[in-house]
Structures are given as structure tokens and as C-alpha cells.
Design an enzyme around this catalytic site. Structure first.
Site, PDB file in Angstrom:
ATOM      1  N   CYS A   1      10.417   1.393   1.752  1.00  0.00           N
ATOM      2  CA  CYS A   1      11.329   0.310   2.166  1.00  0.00           C
ATOM      3  C   CYS A   1      12.780   0.767   2.153  1.00  0.00           C
ATOM      4  O   CYS A   1      13.610   0.191   2.845  1.00  0.00           O
ATOM      5  CB  CYS A   1      11.124  -0.921   1.294  1.00  0.00           C
ATOM      6  SG  CYS A   1      11.161  -0.556  -0.451  1.00  0.00           S
TER       7      CYS A   1
ATOM      8  N   LYS B   1      -2.587  -8.431  -7.475  1.00  0.00           N
ATOM      9  CA  LYS B   1      -3.363  -8.140  -6.263  1.00  0.00           C
ATOM     10  C   LYS B   1      -2.768  -6.911  -5.601  1.00  0.00           C
ATOM     11  O   LYS B   1      -1.671  -6.972  -5.039  1.00  0.00           O
ATOM     12  CB  LYS B   1      -3.331  -9.313  -5.281  1.00  0.00           C
ATOM     13  CG  LYS B   1      -4.357  -9.104  -4.151  1.00  0.00           C
ATOM     14  CD  LYS B   1      -4.163 -10.033  -2.977  1.00  0.00           C
ATOM     15  CE  LYS B   1      -3.110  -9.557  -2.033  1.00  0.00           C
ATOM     16  NZ  LYS B   1      -3.366  -8.210  -1.466  1.00  0.00           N
TER      17      LYS B   1
ATOM     18  N   GLU C   1      -5.276  -4.361  -0.243  1.00  0.00           N
ATOM     19  CA  GLU C   1      -6.713  -4.126  -0.065  1.00  0.00           C
ATOM     20  C   GLU C   1      -6.978  -2.709   0.429  1.00  0.00           C
ATOM     21  O   GLU C   1      -8.081  -2.190   0.287  1.00  0.00           O
ATOM     22  CB  GLU C   1      -7.295  -5.161   0.916  1.00  0.00           C
ATOM     23  CG  GLU C   1      -7.580  -6.525   0.309  1.00  0.00           C
ATOM     24  CD  GLU C   1      -6.342  -7.256  -0.199  1.00  0.00           C
ATOM     25  OE1 GLU C   1      -5.222  -6.971   0.271  1.00  0.00           O
ATOM     26  OE2 GLU C   1      -6.484  -8.112  -1.094  1.00  0.00           O
TER      27      GLU C   1
ATOM     28  N   SER D   1       6.441  -7.065   3.466  1.00  0.00           N
ATOM     29  CA  SER D   1       7.309  -7.317   4.624  1.00  0.00           C
ATOM     30  C   SER D   1       8.094  -8.620   4.467  1.00  0.00           C
ATOM     31  O   SER D   1       7.676  -9.532   3.742  1.00  0.00           O
ATOM     32  CB  SER D   1       6.473  -7.370   5.899  1.00  0.00           C
ATOM     33  OG  SER D   1       5.600  -8.471   5.837  1.00  0.00           O
TER      34      SER D   1
ATOM     35  N   GLU E   1      10.728  -8.458  -3.028  1.00  0.00           N
ATOM     36  CA  GLU E   1      11.213  -7.132  -2.625  1.00  0.00           C
ATOM     37  C   GLU E   1      10.727  -6.912  -1.208  1.00  0.00           C
ATOM     38  O   GLU E   1       9.559  -6.591  -0.994  1.00  0.00           O
ATOM     39  CB  GLU E   1      10.632  -6.043  -3.547  1.00  0.00           C
ATOM     40  CG  GLU E   1      11.010  -6.168  -5.002  1.00  0.00           C
ATOM     41  CD  GLU E   1      12.455  -5.808  -5.278  1.00  0.00           C
ATOM     42  OE1 GLU E   1      13.179  -5.448  -4.331  1.00  0.00           O
ATOM     43  OE2 GLU E   1      12.863  -5.935  -6.433  1.00  0.00           O
ATOM     44  N   LEU E   2      11.605  -7.102  -0.234  1.00  0.00           N
ATOM     45  CA  LEU E   2      11.132  -7.122   1.158  1.00  0.00           C
ATOM     46  C   LEU E   2      11.633  -5.903   1.927  1.00  0.00           C
ATOM     47  O   LEU E   2      12.052  -4.918   1.340  1.00  0.00           O
ATOM     48  CB  LEU E   2      11.544  -8.450   1.795  1.00  0.00           C
ATOM     49  CG  LEU E   2      11.142  -9.686   0.958  1.00  0.00           C
ATOM     50  CD1 LEU E   2      11.577 -10.975   1.638  1.00  0.00           C
ATOM     51  CD2 LEU E   2       9.648  -9.718   0.662  1.00  0.00           C
TER      52      LEU E   2
ATOM     53  N   TRP F   1       0.802  -1.223   0.000  1.00  0.00           N
ATOM     54  CA  TRP F   1       0.000   0.000   0.000  1.00  0.00           C
ATOM     55  C   TRP F   1       0.837   1.277   0.000  1.00  0.00           C
ATOM     56  O   TRP F   1       0.293   2.362  -0.089  1.00  0.00           O
ATOM     57  CB  TRP F   1      -0.915   0.017   1.242  1.00  0.00           C
ATOM     58  CG  TRP F   1      -0.207  -0.439   2.489  1.00  0.00           C
ATOM     59  CD1 TRP F   1      -0.263  -1.691   3.032  1.00  0.00           C
ATOM     60  CD2 TRP F   1       0.701   0.306   3.316  1.00  0.00           C
ATOM     61  NE1 TRP F   1       0.562  -1.762   4.145  1.00  0.00           N
ATOM     62  CE2 TRP F   1       1.159  -0.552   4.348  1.00  0.00           C
ATOM     63  CE3 TRP F   1       1.181   1.626   3.279  1.00  0.00           C
ATOM     64  CZ2 TRP F   1       2.060  -0.140   5.331  1.00  0.00           C
ATOM     65  CZ3 TRP F   1       2.080   2.026   4.259  1.00  0.00           C
ATOM     66  CH2 TRP F   1       2.503   1.156   5.262  1.00  0.00           C
ATOM     67  N   ASN F   2       2.163   1.174   0.137  1.00  0.00           N
ATOM     68  CA  ASN F   2       2.922   2.426   0.315  1.00  0.00           C
ATOM     69  C   ASN F   2       3.125   3.194  -0.987  1.00  0.00           C
ATOM     70  O   ASN F   2       3.144   4.417  -0.996  1.00  0.00           O
ATOM     71  CB  ASN F   2       4.248   2.175   1.051  1.00  0.00           C
ATOM     72  CG  ASN F   2       5.084   1.091   0.436  1.00  0.00           C
ATOM     73  OD1 ASN F   2       4.583   0.227  -0.280  1.00  0.00           O
ATOM     74  ND2 ASN F   2       6.373   1.124   0.696  1.00  0.00           N
TER      75      ASN F   2
HETATM   76  P1  NAD Z   1       2.334  -6.927   5.032  1.00  0.00           P
HETATM   77  O1  NAD Z   1       3.577  -7.554   4.584  1.00  0.00           O
HETATM   78  O2  NAD Z   1       1.445  -7.674   5.956  1.00  0.00           O
HETATM   79  O3  NAD Z   1       1.485  -6.525   3.752  1.00  0.00           O
HETATM   80  C1  NAD Z   1       2.093  -6.006   2.600  1.00  0.00           C
HETATM   81  C2  NAD Z   1       1.288  -6.454   1.409  1.00  0.00           C
HETATM   82  O4  NAD Z   1       1.299  -7.841   1.342  1.00  0.00           O
HETATM   83  C3  NAD Z   1      -0.181  -6.049   1.491  1.00  0.00           C
HETATM   84  O5  NAD Z   1      -0.637  -5.751   0.210  1.00  0.00           O
HETATM   85  C4  NAD Z   1      -0.844  -7.292   1.985  1.00  0.00           C
HETATM   86  O6  NAD Z   1      -2.183  -7.341   1.551  1.00  0.00           O
HETATM   87  C5  NAD Z   1      -0.009  -8.349   1.306  1.00  0.00           C
HETATM   88  N1  NAD Z   1      -0.058  -9.621   1.970  1.00  0.00           N
HETATM   89  C6  NAD Z   1      -0.060  -9.871   3.291  1.00  0.00           C
HETATM   90  N2  NAD Z   1      -0.151 -11.192   3.506  1.00  0.00           N
HETATM   91  C7  NAD Z   1      -0.213 -11.784   2.307  1.00  0.00           C
HETATM   92  C8  NAD Z   1      -0.311 -13.126   1.857  1.00  0.00           C
HETATM   93  N3  NAD Z   1      -0.369 -14.155   2.703  1.00  0.00           N
HETATM   94  N4  NAD Z   1      -0.352 -13.355   0.533  1.00  0.00           N
HETATM   95  C9  NAD Z   1      -0.290 -12.340  -0.345  1.00  0.00           C
HETATM   96  N5  NAD Z   1      -0.197 -11.059   0.004  1.00  0.00           N
HETATM   97  C10 NAD Z   1      -0.145 -10.790   1.321  1.00  0.00           C
HETATM   98  O7  NAD Z   1       2.651  -5.546   5.641  1.00  0.00           O
HETATM   99  P2  NAD Z   1       1.754  -4.493   6.437  1.00  0.00           P
HETATM  100  O8  NAD Z   1       1.084  -4.966   7.682  1.00  0.00           O
HETATM  101  O9  NAD Z   1       0.874  -3.824   5.481  1.00  0.00           O
HETATM  102  O10 NAD Z   1       2.951  -3.651   6.918  1.00  0.00           O
HETATM  103  C11 NAD Z   1       3.814  -4.220   7.894  1.00  0.00           C
HETATM  104  C12 NAD Z   1       5.236  -4.010   7.534  1.00  0.00           C
HETATM  105  O11 NAD Z   1       5.515  -4.480   6.235  1.00  0.00           O
HETATM  106  C13 NAD Z   1       5.661  -2.574   7.486  1.00  0.00           C
HETATM  107  O12 NAD Z   1       5.943  -2.107   8.738  1.00  0.00           O
HETATM  108  C14 NAD Z   1       6.865  -2.637   6.627  1.00  0.00           C
HETATM  109  O13 NAD Z   1       7.958  -2.989   7.402  1.00  0.00           O
HETATM  110  C15 NAD Z   1       6.580  -3.743   5.679  1.00  0.00           C
HETATM  111  N6  NAD Z   1       6.219  -3.259   4.344  1.00  0.00           N
HETATM  112  C16 NAD Z   1       7.200  -3.189   3.443  1.00  0.00           C
HETATM  113  C17 NAD Z   1       6.916  -2.723   2.184  1.00  0.00           C
HETATM  114  C18 NAD Z   1       7.992  -2.614   1.153  1.00  0.00           C
HETATM  115  O14 NAD Z   1       7.857  -1.853   0.213  1.00  0.00           O
HETATM  116  N7  NAD Z   1       9.050  -3.405   1.252  1.00  0.00           N
HETATM  117  C19 NAD Z   1       5.639  -2.312   1.860  1.00  0.00           C
HETATM  118  C20 NAD Z   1       4.628  -2.410   2.817  1.00  0.00           C
HETATM  119  C21 NAD Z   1       4.936  -2.894   4.062  1.00  0.00           C
END
Ligand code: NAD
Length: 480
Positions: A287, A178, A181, A232, A253-254, A154-155
């Protein structure tokens, strides 16, 4: 009363919009006002199967479409995205919170990404190897891997999905994407724009719903040939496992936790200005955001006080406000997480120099925050903060700066600020990260590879490497 109508969340399958077969999941929320923007479509298993069929069927045509024709569609889409930028950027700010200027820039960079991969598609060629035998032809042909699953966070609601979608389509792959959400409208706009630019039905499909349900269903399918995820490290590990169980390649890309090493010879005005811009961009939800500022002890006090003063002057407001410099955090989870990280650091002895608190009672606004001399045991020194908090610590010798930089098992971005060519060279060589910024917080450019080391993931987006990750290199040994 507002007359604004936020785009309705729907699925896009086989070139048509539809409601979620499983109804809806959660509500979109404006992070600045907490206003509801409507529910999010939830795909059913049957929607996902339809998306698989659409992506599989479309691949037989799109994968054989000449590269120059694929490039034509992507180039046209880029022009159309620019025409539609105002509405797309506004919806992005309302969903995600970032200042409108940052949202508009993201649309512009997304358009540029389509154009760049259009060019890369027609530059992607195989090669002819020297024959070992008379009458032999040894040829390498680049071919698309097949339908791709693209999972984005979402960022950067448009740029991150587009890096995957543009590269995959340019390579001749089809895509099921995807978006997060929490921010589906930008990816929906991309789907509509590509459709209007002539992309065949089924070449790009969009689904939303319950992330784990979607990824498990789609990664297990024989149709999907590649998985690309940004998010993440924790979720990336799970998705890597799923991909491995199904013997599928993945790009991950984590997360990061970027160090910024600041030497004593810097121009302090310029460096503080760069640090403020780098830290507050997208409210630190990047990130590659600089997180651990490792500053030479001889300028530590001056740097901390000037950095804190400049950050305390930042205008934090609704992303649509005229003079805004930093918007709200994108969701309530982040607001809570950032507050907890600051409290934990302070309880462990960090000095709170500025910020540290939520702003107001409505919206996810948090003050830009500086913590000085934070102990390495503090959670913020170990977990990706993903918010507007900067930890500033000191170093003496260059080896000490490197040791602090390498303390964590992540390696996405690292930064060095110095006027010394020798320091810049040593640090660029020695820092273990996917991208190094020297006197710059930018390590991501569409023409350059972007990817992490260690827990920050594997594989590349951007550059010729970005296209390559969707290609198979087929070897043909032809004896006349
Ligand atoms: P998250 O990893 O839970 O979610 C990130 C994305 O992954 C969202 O679109 C989510 O819907 C999707 N996702 C989550 N579980 C999934 C699954 N089982 N299968 C497929 N897609 C899935 O992260 P969050 O709670 O939104 O944020 C938590 C941490 O994640 C942040 O603090 C940050 O450290 C990290 N993050 C990193 C990036 C990046 O660009 N590397 C981006 C967003 C969040």
C-alpha cells in the site's frame, strides 16, 4: 514429484482447529505454478457464533490478566515464531508468491512486533490528575476495549494480521481474525504459535469464508467492540459504514498511490537503486509502494533511462528460486488489472519505456514496467496500481511537485529524494501523507505510528498509538 504438503486451511475457535461448518470456499493456488494447494475453510453462521462466544468468554480472563503476564505470552510467541520461520516463510511464498527472503523477513518483523507490543503492554499506564478537592482522587485507568475483529489482506499475510493481533492482545483485548482467503496459512501459524506459547483458548480465533458474510455477521454482534481492517478503500468504506451503523470504533488502513519526488541534486546511482528496490518489493503489491515518480525535468531523461535499464535487469521468477528478485503477482485478478492499466496508459499517450507484458504462459508473472509522461487522465494515475508499474512524470518548480503529489485524495505515504536539507524540510512539512520517506522508501516501523489520511483511512497501527487504538481510558473520580 513434489513431497511438499501445504498446511490445510481450517478454522481456529476456542483453542481448537475445526473444519468449516459451511464446507469450503475456493481453492488456494500457488501464483508461480498455478498448482492447487487445497480448499479454503468456509465458516458457517454457527462457527461465527462460536467464535464470538469464545472471544467474549476469553475476554473476561485475558482482559484481567496482568500486563506483565500478557507480555510473557507474546514474548514467548515471538521466540517460537523465529524457530518456526523456515516452514512458515516457505508456505507464505508458495501461497502469495513473494521471494522467500521477503517472506522470512516478514516472519522476523512479525516476531519483533510481538516483542515490541509485549514491551508496550507493560509501559501502558494511566495517570493521576491533580485533585480539585481535598480528599479527591482523579485517576485515568487504561482498559482493553473488548473483543476485536481483525480483517487482513493477502499482500503481507503475516505482518498485517500480526500488527492487529499483537497490539490487541497486548492491550488485553481478545480477537477474531480473518486472514485473506488467498493466504490463510501465516495467520494459522500465528494462532498455533500463540496457543503453544500459552495464550488462553478463545483469546485468538481465526475464521475464513465469504468475507462480506463474515464481516456483516461479526460487526453486528454486541460482542465485537472494535473493527480493524487493512485493504482497499472501496471495501474499507463499506466496513466503516457497518461499524458506524453499529456504533463501533474502527481503524482503517486503506489504499495509497504514493508520489516519489526526485530533485535534481540527488546521487542518481543511489536513487535509482532505491527506486528499483522500492518498486519491486512484493512485486509492487504494497500500500506504500512508490507509484508516481515525479522527477525534476533537468534529470528526467537520465533518470528514466537508468531506472528502466535497472528494472529490465530484475530477475522475475518463482519466489522459491535461488536468484529471484521479484516473484509473481499474488493472484490472477492483479495480472489482468496490471495489463489493463498499462494498455490504457499507452492508449492515452504514455511512453512504454520498459516492460508492459506478462512473462510466460504459466503463473502470474509480469515485467517490471516504466511508463513515461503518462497523462493524468490515465487510470493508472488515479487507481492504486498495486503491481510493478512505475509512472515517471516531470516537474519544474517545487510547487508543481507538491501540486502533482496532492492531485489525488489519498495520503498514505509520500517520498522525497534530495541532498538539500531545505528541500527535504519543505517537502516533509508540506506533503500530506501519513508517512514521509526522505531518501528512503521505508515509512513503516513497529515503533512508529502508521496510518493514512483522506481515502487512505483513519487510525494508527504501530507505535504507542497502535496500542492505544485498543484501549479505553477510564476516568475514575473518587471522593474519600
Ligand atoms: P479487497 O479490498 O477486495 O480485499 C482485501 C481484503 O479484504 C481481503 O482479505 C478480502 O478478503 C477482504 N475483504 C473484501 N471484502 C470484504 C468484506 N466485505 N468484509 C471483510 N473483508 C473483506 O482487495 P483485493 O481485490 O484483494 O485487491 C484489490 C485492491 O485492494 C488492490 O488493487 C489494492 O489497491 C487494494 N489492497 C490494498 C491493501 C493494503 O494493504 N492497503 C491490501 C490488499 C489490497
Amino acid at each position: 514429484m513434489s513431497t511438499y504438503d501445504h498446511p490445510t486451511s481450517r478454522l481456529f475457535i476456542g483453542g481448537e482447529w475445526r473444519e468449516g461448518g459451511a464446507g469450503t470456499v475456493g481453492d488456494l493456488v500457488n501464483p508461480a505454478t498455478e498448482d492447487s494447494l487445497g480448499p479454503v475453510a468456509r465458516a458457517s453462521a454457527s462457527d461465527l457464533d462460536d467464535a464470538l462466544t469464545a472471544a467474549g468468554d476469553a475476554f473476561t480472563g485475558w482482559g484481567r490478566t496482568p500486563a506483565i503476564a500478557r507480555a510473557g505470552v507474546l514474548t514467548k510467541a515471538a521466540a517460537m515464531l523465529r524457530e518456526r520461520s523456515d516452514a512458515i516463510a516457505r508456505a507464505m511464498t508458495i501461497e502469495q508468491g513473494k521471494p522467500l527472503s521477503e517472506a522470512a523477513l516478514e516472519v522476523a518483523l512479525s516476531a519483533e512486533t510481538f516483542e515490541w507490543f509485549a514491551g508496550e503492554a507493560i509501559r501502558s499506564h494511566g495517570r493521576t490528575l491533580p485533585a480539585r478537592l481535598p480528599g479527591q482522587r482523579q485517576i485515568v485507568i487504561n482498559q482493553p476495549l473488548g473483543p476485536v475483529l481483525a480483517l487482513a489482506p493477502w499482500n503481507f499475510p503475516m505482518l498485517l494480521p500480526v500488527r492487529k493481533i499483537a497490539a490487541a492482545l497486548a492491550a488485553g483485548c481478545t480477537v477474531i481474525a480473518k486472514p485473506a482467503e488467498e493466504t490463510p496459512s501465516a495467520t494459522a501459524a500465528v494462532a498455533q504459535t500463540l496457543h503453544d506459547a500459552g495464550l488462553p483458548a478463545g483469546a485468538l480465533n481465526i475464521v475464513t469464508g465469504v468475507p462480506a458474510e463474515i464481516s456483516e455477521h461479526l460487526i453486528a454482534s454486541r460482542t465485537i467492540r472494535k473493527v480493524s481492517f487493512t485493504g482497499s478503500t472501496a471495501v474499507g468504506r463499506e466496513l466503516s459504514k457497518l461499524a458506524a451503523e453499529n456504533a463501533k470504533p474502527s481503524t482503517m488502513e486503506l489504499g495509497g498511490h504514493a508520489p516519489a519526488v526526485i530533485f535534481s541534486d540527488v546521487d542518481i546511482d543511489k536513487t535509482v537503486a532505491a527506486c528499483v528496490a522500492g518498486k519491486t518489493r512484493n512485486a509492487g503489491q504494497v500500500c506504500t509502494s512508490p507509484t508516481r515518480f515525479i522527477v525534476h525535468e533537468s534529470i528526467f531523461d537520465e533518470f528514466v533511462s537508468r531506472f528502466a535499464l535497472a528494472l529490465s535487469d530484475i530477475t522475475v521468477a518463482d519466489g522459491l528460486a535461488a536468484n529471484v528478485q521479484m516473484g509473481p503477482l499474488a493472484n490472477r485478478r492483479r495480472l489482468q488489472a496490471i495489463g489493463e492499466l498499462v494498455d490504457d496508459a499507452v492508449s492515452q499517450g504514455a511512453k512504454l519505456v520498459t516492460g508492459g507484458h506478462r512473462i510466460g504462459e504459466t503463473g502470474n508473472f509480469f515485467q517490471p514496467t516504466v511508463l513515461a509522461d503518462t497523462p493524468t487522465s490515465a487510470r493508472a494515475m488515479n487507481e492504486e496500481p498495486f503491481g510493478p508499474i512505475a509512472m515517471v512524470n516531470r516537474f519544474g518548480e517545487i510547487d508543481d511537485a507538491l501540486e502533482q503529489s496532492h492531485r489525488l485524495d489519498v495520503g498514505l505515504a509520500a517520498y522525497v529524494f534530495t541532498r538539500s536539507a531545505a528541500n527535504a524540510q519543505v517537502m516533509s512539512e508540506e506533503l500530506r501523507a501519513g508517512g514521509i520517506g526522505v531518501n528512503s522508501f521505508s515509512v513503516s516501523s513497529i515503533e512508529a505510528p502508521f496510518g493514512g489520511l483522506k481515502d487512505s483511512g483513519h487510525g494508527y497501527e504501530g507505535g504507542s498509538e497502535g496500542l492505544d487504538s485498543y484501549l479505553h481510558h477510564k476516568y475514575v473520580n473518587h471522593i474519600a
